[in-house]
Write a protein that holds these residues in place. Structure first.
Motif, PDB file in Angstrom:
ATOM      1  N   ALA A 181      12.488 -15.894  -9.476  1.00  0.00           N
ATOM      2  CA  ALA A 181      12.325 -15.014  -8.316  1.00  0.00           C
ATOM      3  C   ALA A 181      11.590 -13.785  -8.829  1.00  0.00           C
ATOM      4  O   ALA A 181      12.200 -12.892  -9.419  1.00  0.00           O
ATOM      5  CB  ALA A 181      13.676 -14.659  -7.713  1.00  0.00           C
ATOM      6  N   ILE A 182      10.284 -13.760  -8.627  1.00  0.00           N
ATOM      7  CA  ILE A 182       9.416 -12.818  -9.328  1.00  0.00           C
ATOM      8  C   ILE A 182       8.876 -11.756  -8.371  1.00  0.00           C
ATOM      9  O   ILE A 182       8.297 -12.077  -7.334  1.00  0.00           O
ATOM     10  CB  ILE A 182       8.247 -13.560 -10.002  1.00  0.00           C
ATOM     11  N   ASN A 183       9.059 -10.497  -8.746  1.00  0.00           N
ATOM     12  CA  ASN A 183       8.558  -9.379  -7.932  1.00  0.00           C
ATOM     13  C   ASN A 183       7.072  -9.169  -8.182  1.00  0.00           C
ATOM     14  O   ASN A 183       6.668  -8.808  -9.296  1.00  0.00           O
ATOM     15  CB  ASN A 183       9.317  -8.096  -8.267  1.00  0.00           C
ATOM     16  N   ILE A 184       6.273  -9.394  -7.156  1.00  0.00           N
ATOM     17  CA  ILE A 184       4.827  -9.158  -7.267  1.00  0.00           C
ATOM     18  C   ILE A 184       4.526  -7.711  -6.882  1.00  0.00           C
ATOM     19  O   ILE A 184       5.347  -7.047  -6.230  1.00  0.00           O
ATOM     20  CB  ILE A 184       4.032 -10.162  -6.407  1.00  0.00           C
ATOM     21  N   VAL A 185       3.348  -7.232  -7.286  1.00  0.00           N
ATOM     22  CA  VAL A 185       2.992  -5.840  -6.990  1.00  0.00           C
ATOM     23  C   VAL A 185       1.685  -5.709  -6.218  1.00  0.00           C
ATOM     24  O   VAL A 185       1.388  -4.637  -5.696  1.00  0.00           O
ATOM     25  CB  VAL A 185       2.916  -4.988  -8.277  1.00  0.00           C
ATOM     26  N   ASN A 186       0.900  -6.795  -6.152  1.00  0.00           N
ATOM     27  CA  ASN A 186      -0.367  -6.753  -5.414  1.00  0.00           C
ATOM     28  C   ASN A 186      -0.864  -8.178  -5.206  1.00  0.00           C
ATOM     29  O   ASN A 186      -0.176  -9.154  -5.543  1.00  0.00           O
ATOM     30  CB  ASN A 186      -1.414  -5.895  -6.147  1.00  0.00           C
ATOM     31  N   ASP A 187      -2.091  -8.310  -4.668  1.00  0.00           N
ATOM     32  CA  ASP A 187      -2.639  -9.635  -4.395  1.00  0.00           C
ATOM     33  C   ASP A 187      -2.886 -10.430  -5.670  1.00  0.00           C
ATOM     34  O   ASP A 187      -2.693 -11.653  -5.703  1.00  0.00           O
ATOM     35  CB  ASP A 187      -3.931  -9.517  -3.582  1.00  0.00           C
ATOM     36  N   LEU A 188      -3.306  -9.759  -6.742  1.00  0.00           N
ATOM     37  CA  LEU A 188      -3.603 -10.445  -7.992  1.00  0.00           C
ATOM     38  C   LEU A 188      -2.347 -11.068  -8.598  1.00  0.00           C
ATOM     39  O   LEU A 188      -2.373 -12.218  -9.061  1.00  0.00           O
ATOM     40  CB  LEU A 188      -4.243  -9.466  -8.983  1.00  0.00           C
ATOM     41  N   THR A 189      -1.253 -10.318  -8.598  1.00  0.00           N
ATOM     42  CA  THR A 189      -0.015 -10.867  -9.160  1.00  0.00           C
ATOM     43  C   THR A 189       0.577 -11.938  -8.246  1.00  0.00           C
ATOM     44  O   THR A 189       1.167 -12.911  -8.722  1.00  0.00           O
ATOM     45  CB  THR A 189       1.015  -9.754  -9.423  1.00  0.00           C
ATOM     46  N   LEU A 190       0.417 -11.789  -6.933  1.00  0.00           N
ATOM     47  CA  LEU A 190       0.870 -12.832  -6.014  1.00  0.00           C
ATOM     48  C   LEU A 190       0.135 -14.134  -6.293  1.00  0.00           C
ATOM     49  O   LEU A 190       0.744 -15.207  -6.406  1.00  0.00           O
ATOM     50  CB  LEU A 190       0.632 -12.384  -4.565  1.00  0.00           C
TER      51      LEU A 190
END
Length: 286
Positions: A22-31
């Motif tokens: 369950a990974i917290n993304i921070v922007n479109d690139l990390t998503l």
């Protein structure tokens, strides 16, 4: 494989005793990197957004990104709002289409936490969504939510009463885990997970996963931790990869943003795949 519910993902993991990143993304690139890593590993994944990220990007824009990037995806994925004490943010995200939320009322007395969590569960059900609950603060401030003071752990009886009264789908107990970077290997209360699961079989969310050992992960997942939260590790990979790429650019005087994006994406994909292997979710997509 369309987007699925949080409950479908964690119930399967709980039954088969593997953990889902369950990974917290921070922007479109990390998503994009997290989703690609999950596809490469044929693993289900839970994409998490903090309140800070929701506010920084804007919930409508963030959800539009999610819809675009998950269209036609080949593995089970779900979108979760992490640690949110704000009812208005929860309502906005549920209305837009988030699949689940963690209503973080752990700073309130248990009775008031329970009363409001019942309301949040009822609201989520109207959208076909699910709810994670907690009654103790996980030590550490994450994206502006939380406290560095360790909260008092409630009794098994209080925990069970909360789970049963609220109808939550996932429970997040405090077991000595913490958000952020551990200064030393954490001392964890493994038995508390076993006691809760034995008394009321419910998928457990393991918070503060960044920095735990593989042995700790394996032990806790075997006891019922089906959802394993990772935030700090993603942030570290993102920023360290960015720094390394910028350092190379400075040394070579080649300033090419797409190269930086590719470097960061590669490292986020690798992190996601590594977590899927460690938690046992690799190859578990359906």
């Amino acid at each position: 494989m369309p987007v699925v519910s949080l409950k479908e993902i964690v119930d399967r993991a709980f039954a088969e005793r593997y953990g889902v990143p369950a990974i917290n993304i921070v922007n479109d690139l990390t998503l994009e990197g997290v989703l690609t890593g999950a596809v490469n590993s044929n693993s289900p994944v839970i994409v998490q957004t903090s309140v800070k990220t929701v506010r920084a990007i804007g919930a409508p824009v963030l959800f539009a990104m999610w819809q675009a990037m998950t269209e036609g995806i080949s593995v089970p994925v779900t979108l979760h709002l992490d640690h949110c004490p704000y009812r208005d943010v929860i309502s906005e995200c549920l209305e837009l289409g988030w699949n689940s939320v963690l209503f973080d009322a752990s700073q309130l007395p248990v009775e008031e936490n329970q009363r409001q969590t019942i309301e949040v569960v009822a609201e989520a059900r109207r959208y076909g969504a699910h709810v994670e609950g907690e009654i103790e603060s996980i030590t550490g401030v994450e994206d502006g939510v939380g406290s560095d003071t360790e909260s008092k752990r409630q009794s098994l009886e209080v925990s069970l009463r909360f789970i049963e009264a609220t109808g939550i789908d996932v429970f997040a107990p405090a077991i000595g885990n913490a958000h952020g970077v551990y200064k030393t290997e954490p001392t964890l209360d493994f038995d508390r997970v076993s006691e809760i699961v034995a008394a009321h079989p419910i998928p457990i969310a393991l918070h503060g996963g960044s920095g735990m050992t593989d042995d700790q992960f394996h032990d806790l997942i075997a006891r019922g931790c089906a959802k394993v939260n990772i935030s700090t590790s993603l942030k570290m990979v993102f920023m360290q990869s960015t720094l390394a790429s910028l350092t190379r650019s400075e040394e070579t005087s080649k300033w090419d943003p797409p190269t930086l994006f590719a470097d960061v994406s590669r490292d986020v994909v690798a992190l996601t795949s590594s977590l899927a292997d460690t938690f046992g979710s690799a190859g578990k997509a359906w």
